[in-house]
Write an enzyme that holds these catalytic residues in place. Structure first.
Site, short mmCIF file in Angstrom:
data_model
loop_
_atom_site.label_atom_id
_atom_site.label_comp_id
_atom_site.label_asym_id
_atom_site.label_seq_id
_atom_site.Cartn_x
_atom_site.Cartn_y
_atom_site.Cartn_z
N SER A 185 38.82 34.28 35.32
CA SER A 185 40.07 33.87 34.69
C SER A 185 40.04 33.83 33.17
O SER A 185 41.08 33.89 32.53
CB SER A 185 40.49 32.50 35.22
OG SER A 185 39.53 31.51 34.90
N HIS A 213 42.72 34.16 40.95
CA HIS A 213 43.45 35.00 39.99
C HIS A 213 43.58 36.45 40.45
O HIS A 213 44.09 37.29 39.71
CB HIS A 213 42.76 34.95 38.63
CG HIS A 213 42.92 33.63 37.93
ND1 HIS A 213 43.95 33.35 37.07
CD2 HIS A 213 42.17 32.49 38.00
CE1 HIS A 213 43.84 32.11 36.63
NE2 HIS A 213 42.77 31.57 37.18
N LYS A 243 49.38 30.26 41.66
CA LYS A 243 49.37 31.19 40.53
C LYS A 243 50.37 32.31 40.82
O LYS A 243 51.56 32.12 40.68
CB LYS A 243 47.95 31.67 40.27
CG LYS A 243 47.06 30.50 39.81
CD LYS A 243 45.66 30.94 39.53
CE LYS A 243 44.85 29.79 38.91
NZ LYS A 243 44.68 28.61 39.79
#
Length: 396
Positions: A185, A213, A243
């Site tokens: 990330s 991610h 996310k």
């Protein structure tokens, strides 16, 4: 307050402030979209993990409201008593379909996943090989397990092979796991899963990929494991629902017997109330959107490539990013903080990331373009980056 506690807090807070390591929190006034309002000022938002723009999606708002009307605002209990609603079961089936596995288990957050799953499978008789740049939640999950933690040089397959050989041939450990982020990330680079799987097969390592991610971003949205076609090879796929998916929560996906074990042995599942019905319904809707179309995924990558090319052309150090995550590595922590502050004053919100989130001396501003940004927004941001970069001597 205790005098010794007061002294400890004041001295250490002052030390962090002097070193440029104290993080100021900026409350957002309204939705977390491609632009945000902070302190009454509208800013181009380059710090959100809302990669696909789904956190503010109108269809998902409707689903959340309908679920609240039907089920209420909370699940009412832990999953193992009577907090498992039928929609929780439906969500886990949807996650398994999304990740290409036999089954899945959902948790209250991605951090919870790593605390839960690692410690449920590994114990003090075992060893965990862990990439040195793994997320803090992986590190904490490894510590909680009590297993021997063996740091592996970042993305160094020779080091992984050597340490796997040493750990498995020593006879000291019952099980050996290798754990890695799918997408890192802070740098935006991608784990070398094909070679990791090859080494894991050679030494019978348990493989664990944290794809917080990568889900929604890699593999046409299905994640880093899918990107490499390794759904049948990775033992444990972990990810967040907060996310790219845009809501909240996390999951672990894998074989049915793994999920059965986690449901009876992972403590956050056993002792925390289930996520709300609204969150579950919105998450199911978001996953379906990602599975039905690559439009948002494709737009994210288009914007990511555009911003990355623009920053590189200006002369910023963007590291080795292979994804839309694009750092501008400044180096000195105080300068990174100052750079972030000046960007905000000029109209761009891009948060400074400093130690301990990244190694000392690698302070940076991390840019997170999303599918919701327009080219006009990105052009404006690049112009501000050039202005502030030259002003602070970061650019020549």
């Amino acid at each position: 307050m205790s005098k010794i506690l007061d002294k400890f807090l004041n001295e250490n807070l002052e030390e962090l402030r002097n070193a440029g390591l104290y993080n100021e929190i900026d409350p957002v006034e309204g939705p977390n979209g491609p632009t945000i309002k902070i302190g009454g000022k509208e800013l181009i938002n380059l710090s959100s993990n809302n990669y696909l723009g789904l956190a503010t999606d109108e269809d998902l708002k409707v689903l959340a409201k309908e679920a609240t009307d039907k089920y209420g605002v909370g699940a009412g209990a832990v999953r193992t008593i009577n907090g498992t609603l039928d929609i929780h079961v439906e969500l886990e089936k949807k996650i398994a379909e999304f990740k290409g596995t036999e089954a899945a288990i959902s948790y209250q957050s991605g951090f919870n996943c790593n605390m839960a799953a690692i410690s449920a499978v590994m114990n003090k008789q075992d060893a965990i090989l862990s990439d040195e740049l793994n997320h803090a939640s992986i590190i904490d999950g490894c510590r909680l397990s009590g297993a021997k933690i063996i740091r592996v040089k970042h993305q160094d397959m020779d080091d992984l092979r050597a340490k796997a050989k040493e750990a498995t041939e020593s006879g000291e450990y019952g099980k050996v796991m290798y754990i890695t982020d799918g997408v890192f990330s802070m740098d935006g680079n991608v784990a070398n899963l094909p070679e990791i799987v090859e080494i894991a097969k050679e030494f019978d390592l348990i493989t664990y990929v944290d794809d917080a991610h990568g889900s929604g971003v890699m593999g046409k949205g299905k994640g880093t494991v899918k990107h490499f076609g390794l759904e049948k090879e990775i033992d444990m796929q972990m990810g967040t629902l907060s996310k790219a998916v845009g809501v909240v929560g996390g999951y672990v996906a894998g074989k049915q017997n793994l999920i059965d074990w986690l449901k009876v042995r992972s403590r956050p599942f056993l002792f925390s109330t289930a996520v709300t019905p609204a969150d579950v319904a919105a998450t199911q809707g978001a996953l379906q959107k990602i599975m039905d179309s690559t439009e948002l995924h494709d737009k994210l990558w288009e914007n990511g490539d555009y911003l990355k090319a623009g920053l590189k052309k200006l002369g910023f150090d963007i590291g080795q990013s292979e994804t839309p995550i694009t750092p501008c590595i400044i180096g000195e922590e105080k300068l990174a903080q100052k750079f972030s502050k000046r960007l905000m004053e000029e109209g761009v919100y891009a948060k400074a990331i400093v130690f301990p989130t990244v190694p000392r001396g690698t302070g940076r501003v991390r840019n997170m373009p999303t599918a919701a940004h327009t080219k006009e927004m990105l052009d404006e941001a690049l112009a501000i980056y050039e202005k502030v970069g030259k002003e602070l001597g970061i650019l020549k």
